[in-house]
Design a protein around this motif. Sequence first.
Motif, PDB file in Angstrom:
ATOM      1  N   GLY A 131      -6.792  -6.150   8.648  1.00  0.00           N
ATOM      2  CA  GLY A 131      -7.211  -5.328   7.523  1.00  0.00           C
ATOM      3  C   GLY A 131      -8.678  -4.978   7.487  1.00  0.00           C
ATOM      4  O   GLY A 131      -9.220  -4.665   6.417  1.00  0.00           O
ATOM      5  N   LYS A 132      -9.349  -4.981   8.638  1.00  0.00           N
ATOM      6  CA  LYS A 132     -10.776  -4.650   8.658  1.00  0.00           C
ATOM      7  C   LYS A 132     -11.014  -3.203   8.213  1.00  0.00           C
ATOM      8  O   LYS A 132     -11.943  -2.925   7.452  1.00  0.00           O
ATOM      9  N   THR A 133     -10.161  -2.299   8.680  1.00  0.00           N
ATOM     10  CA  THR A 133     -10.329  -0.899   8.290  1.00  0.00           C
ATOM     11  C   THR A 133     -10.012  -0.705   6.815  1.00  0.00           C
ATOM     12  O   THR A 133     -10.647   0.116   6.137  1.00  0.00           O
ATOM     13  N   VAL A 134      -9.049  -1.453   6.284  1.00  0.00           N
ATOM     14  CA  VAL A 134      -8.755  -1.401   4.846  1.00  0.00           C
ATOM     15  C   VAL A 134      -9.991  -1.820   4.056  1.00  0.00           C
ATOM     16  O   VAL A 134     -10.362  -1.196   3.055  1.00  0.00           O
ATOM     17  N   ALA A 135     -10.655  -2.877   4.527  1.00  0.00           N
ATOM     18  CA  ALA A 135     -11.874  -3.337   3.858  1.00  0.00           C
ATOM     19  C   ALA A 135     -12.969  -2.270   3.927  1.00  0.00           C
ATOM     20  O   ALA A 135     -13.681  -2.027   2.949  1.00  0.00           O
ATOM     21  N   ALA A 136     -13.099  -1.625   5.091  1.00  0.00           N
ATOM     22  CA  ALA A 136     -14.104  -0.573   5.238  1.00  0.00           C
ATOM     23  C   ALA A 136     -13.843   0.565   4.265  1.00  0.00           C
ATOM     24  O   ALA A 136     -14.773   1.091   3.632  1.00  0.00           O
TER      25      ALA A 136
ATOM     26  N   ARG B  51       1.873 -15.847   1.444  1.00  0.00           N
ATOM     27  CA  ARG B  51       3.129 -15.224   1.015  1.00  0.00           C
ATOM     28  C   ARG B  51       2.960 -14.443  -0.283  1.00  0.00           C
ATOM     29  O   ARG B  51       3.500 -13.348  -0.437  1.00  0.00           O
ATOM     30  N   ALA B  52       2.208 -15.008  -1.209  1.00  0.00           N
ATOM     31  CA  ALA B  52       2.058 -14.354  -2.511  1.00  0.00           C
ATOM     32  C   ALA B  52       1.354 -13.003  -2.371  1.00  0.00           C
ATOM     33  O   ALA B  52       1.762 -12.007  -2.976  1.00  0.00           O
ATOM     34  N   GLU B  53       0.283 -12.953  -1.561  1.00  0.00           N
ATOM     35  CA  GLU B  53      -0.433 -11.688  -1.402  1.00  0.00           C
ATOM     36  C   GLU B  53       0.371 -10.686  -0.572  1.00  0.00           C
ATOM     37  O   GLU B  53       0.293  -9.477  -0.828  1.00  0.00           O
TER      38      GLU B  53
ATOM     39  N   GLU C 291      14.037 -15.471  -0.698  1.00  0.00           N
ATOM     40  CA  GLU C 291      14.437 -15.706   0.690  1.00  0.00           C
ATOM     41  C   GLU C 291      14.044 -14.525   1.572  1.00  0.00           C
ATOM     42  O   GLU C 291      13.499 -14.701   2.679  1.00  0.00           O
ATOM     43  N   THR C 292      14.297 -13.317   1.089  1.00  0.00           N
ATOM     44  CA  THR C 292      13.951 -12.122   1.862  1.00  0.00           C
ATOM     45  C   THR C 292      12.444 -11.982   2.006  1.00  0.00           C
ATOM     46  O   THR C 292      11.936 -11.650   3.081  1.00  0.00           O
ATOM     47  N   ALA C 293      11.728 -12.245   0.902  1.00  0.00           N
ATOM     48  CA  ALA C 293      10.266 -12.142   0.945  1.00  0.00           C
ATOM     49  C   ALA C 293       9.673 -13.137   1.943  1.00  0.00           C
ATOM     50  O   ALA C 293       8.736 -12.811   2.685  1.00  0.00           O
ATOM     51  N   THR C 294      10.224 -14.345   1.979  1.00  0.00           N
ATOM     52  CA  THR C 294       9.726 -15.359   2.910  1.00  0.00           C
ATOM     53  C   THR C 294       9.996 -14.961   4.358  1.00  0.00           C
ATOM     54  O   THR C 294       9.123 -15.094   5.228  1.00  0.00           O
ATOM     55  N   LYS C 295      11.197 -14.431   4.617  1.00  0.00           N
ATOM     56  CA  LYS C 295      11.514 -14.019   5.988  1.00  0.00           C
ATOM     57  C   LYS C 295      10.649 -12.826   6.396  1.00  0.00           C
ATOM     58  O   LYS C 295      10.231 -12.720   7.562  1.00  0.00           O
ATOM     59  N   PHE C 296      10.351 -11.935   5.459  1.00  0.00           N
ATOM     60  CA  PHE C 296       9.457 -10.812   5.752  1.00  0.00           C
ATOM     61  C   PHE C 296       8.086 -11.342   6.159  1.00  0.00           C
ATOM     62  O   PHE C 296       7.503 -10.896   7.152  1.00  0.00           O
ATOM     63  N   TRP C 297       7.557 -12.297   5.402  1.00  0.00           N
ATOM     64  CA  TRP C 297       6.235 -12.871   5.688  1.00  0.00           C
ATOM     65  C   TRP C 297       6.212 -13.524   7.060  1.00  0.00           C
ATOM     66  O   TRP C 297       5.270 -13.347   7.839  1.00  0.00           O
ATOM     67  N   GLN C 298       7.265 -14.251   7.379  1.00  0.00           N
ATOM     68  CA  GLN C 298       7.341 -14.887   8.692  1.00  0.00           C
ATOM     69  C   GLN C 298       7.460 -13.842   9.802  1.00  0.00           C
ATOM     70  O   GLN C 298       6.904 -14.017  10.891  1.00  0.00           O
ATOM     71  N   GLY C 299       8.142 -12.730   9.508  1.00  0.00           N
ATOM     72  CA  GLY C 299       8.368 -11.705  10.513  1.00  0.00           C
ATOM     73  C   GLY C 299       7.149 -10.881  10.855  1.00  0.00           C
ATOM     74  O   GLY C 299       7.129 -10.214  11.898  1.00  0.00           O
TER      75      GLY C 299
ATOM     76  N   ARG D 240       4.183 -12.222  11.401  1.00  0.00           N
ATOM     77  CA  ARG D 240       3.257 -13.271  11.864  1.00  0.00           C
ATOM     78  C   ARG D 240       2.536 -13.920  10.692  1.00  0.00           C
ATOM     79  O   ARG D 240       1.339 -14.146  10.718  1.00  0.00           O
ATOM     80  N   LYS D 241       3.303 -14.194   9.669  1.00  0.00           N
ATOM     81  CA  LYS D 241       2.799 -14.895   8.486  1.00  0.00           C
ATOM     82  C   LYS D 241       1.586 -14.193   7.883  1.00  0.00           C
ATOM     83  O   LYS D 241       0.524 -14.771   7.704  1.00  0.00           O
ATOM     84  N   GLY D 242       1.786 -12.898   7.580  1.00  0.00           N
ATOM     85  CA  GLY D 242       0.802 -12.190   6.786  1.00  0.00           C
ATOM     86  C   GLY D 242      -0.210 -11.364   7.537  1.00  0.00           C
ATOM     87  O   GLY D 242      -1.257 -11.035   6.976  1.00  0.00           O
ATOM     88  N   ASN D 243       0.087 -10.985   8.796  1.00  0.00           N
ATOM     89  CA  ASN D 243      -0.798 -10.040   9.476  1.00  0.00           C
ATOM     90  C   ASN D 243      -0.654  -8.686   8.785  1.00  0.00           C
ATOM     91  O   ASN D 243       0.445  -8.126   8.725  1.00  0.00           O
ATOM     92  N   TRP D 244      -1.761  -8.168   8.242  1.00  0.00           N
ATOM     93  CA  TRP D 244      -1.701  -6.968   7.412  1.00  0.00           C
ATOM     94  C   TRP D 244      -1.083  -5.778   8.157  1.00  0.00           C
ATOM     95  O   TRP D 244      -0.175  -5.117   7.644  1.00  0.00           O
ATOM     96  N   GLY D 245      -1.564  -5.497   9.335  1.00  0.00           N
ATOM     97  CA  GLY D 245      -1.067  -4.351  10.082  1.00  0.00           C
ATOM     98  C   GLY D 245       0.418  -4.457  10.383  1.00  0.00           C
ATOM     99  O   GLY D 245       1.168  -3.479  10.236  1.00  0.00           O
ATOM    100  N   GLU D 246       0.862  -5.635  10.797  1.00  0.00           N
ATOM    101  CA  GLU D 246       2.272  -5.817  11.106  1.00  0.00           C
ATOM    102  C   GLU D 246       3.125  -5.794   9.844  1.00  0.00           C
ATOM    103  O   GLU D 246       4.269  -5.322   9.871  1.00  0.00           O
ATOM    104  N   ALA D 247       2.582  -6.278   8.733  1.00  0.00           N
ATOM    105  CA  ALA D 247       3.317  -6.251   7.471  1.00  0.00           C
ATOM    106  C   ALA D 247       3.560  -4.814   7.015  1.00  0.00           C
ATOM    107  O   ALA D 247       4.664  -4.459   6.589  1.00  0.00           O
ATOM    108  N   VAL D 248       2.534  -3.981   7.104  1.00  0.00           N
ATOM    109  CA  VAL D 248       2.689  -2.578   6.714  1.00  0.00           C
ATOM    110  C   VAL D 248       3.678  -1.877   7.637  1.00  0.00           C
ATOM    111  O   VAL D 248       4.541  -1.109   7.190  1.00  0.00           O
TER     112      VAL D 248
END
Length: 241
Positions: free
Chosen positions: A37-42, A166-168, A184-192, A194-202
């Motif tokens: 999320g460096k570009t998001v911060a910028a 997970r919360a963020e 359960e779905t939210a947790t599996k999404f977070w794990q999928g 890489r536990k909260g990598n912004w780019g991969e989450a989006v």
Amino acid sequence: MEIAETKFVREALALAALLKETPGASVGEIIGETGTGKTVAARAIMTNHGAMRVCAYEGMSRYALLGEVTAAAGIEGPSTRWMRMLSEWGPSQTERPILILDEANKLRWQALEALRYLADECGFAVLLVGTEIYERQFVSAKTRPLLLQLGRRIGAKRARMGHLDRAETFTHVLNARFGDVDRETATKFWQGCRKGNWGEAVELAEECLRICRANNVSALTMPVLEAALTWTANRREVGAA
């Protein structure tokens, strides 16, 4: 979509405010691995502080860098006077100008030295955004002292981007697109991702949205998520081949 003010983005905004408001605090860093999320911060700093942004590229010369900075500042004039014009423009501003240098790790030492001059002599607050930028560029006896000078100006003025909890991830990625999602779905999404990598989450969330639209459903369910995870896994395998 609004800029997500995650914990890491808030820390980057606080760093920008420190540079802008504190005399002598001339250079700072926003660092982190790809997708954090460096570009998001910028972009958040541009929105909140009116910062200018220049994106570096491999082999960017000092001359090209100064041309991009003068263009971002809206300065017109001959290239032979860029540095002098910047040294006059910076102190004339009612607020200290913030220059974000994205992909700063791609700059050679000559361009980094030009940025140090902009901070020291032209009144800019400079934010270097990227991965760790130093050792690769400053290994020789000639350039090692320049590393020490730049590093001293940065000091502890550093924001390190990281993975979301997970919360963020739920608040800034899932809730913004799907509303309520079961635990359960939210947790599996977070794990999928890489536990909260912004780019991969989006990326994963956008694939979930595509599957939902294709099947005329609005909720993020476990079958939708599993299909999206299969797509991302296959795409990465193809990319690695």
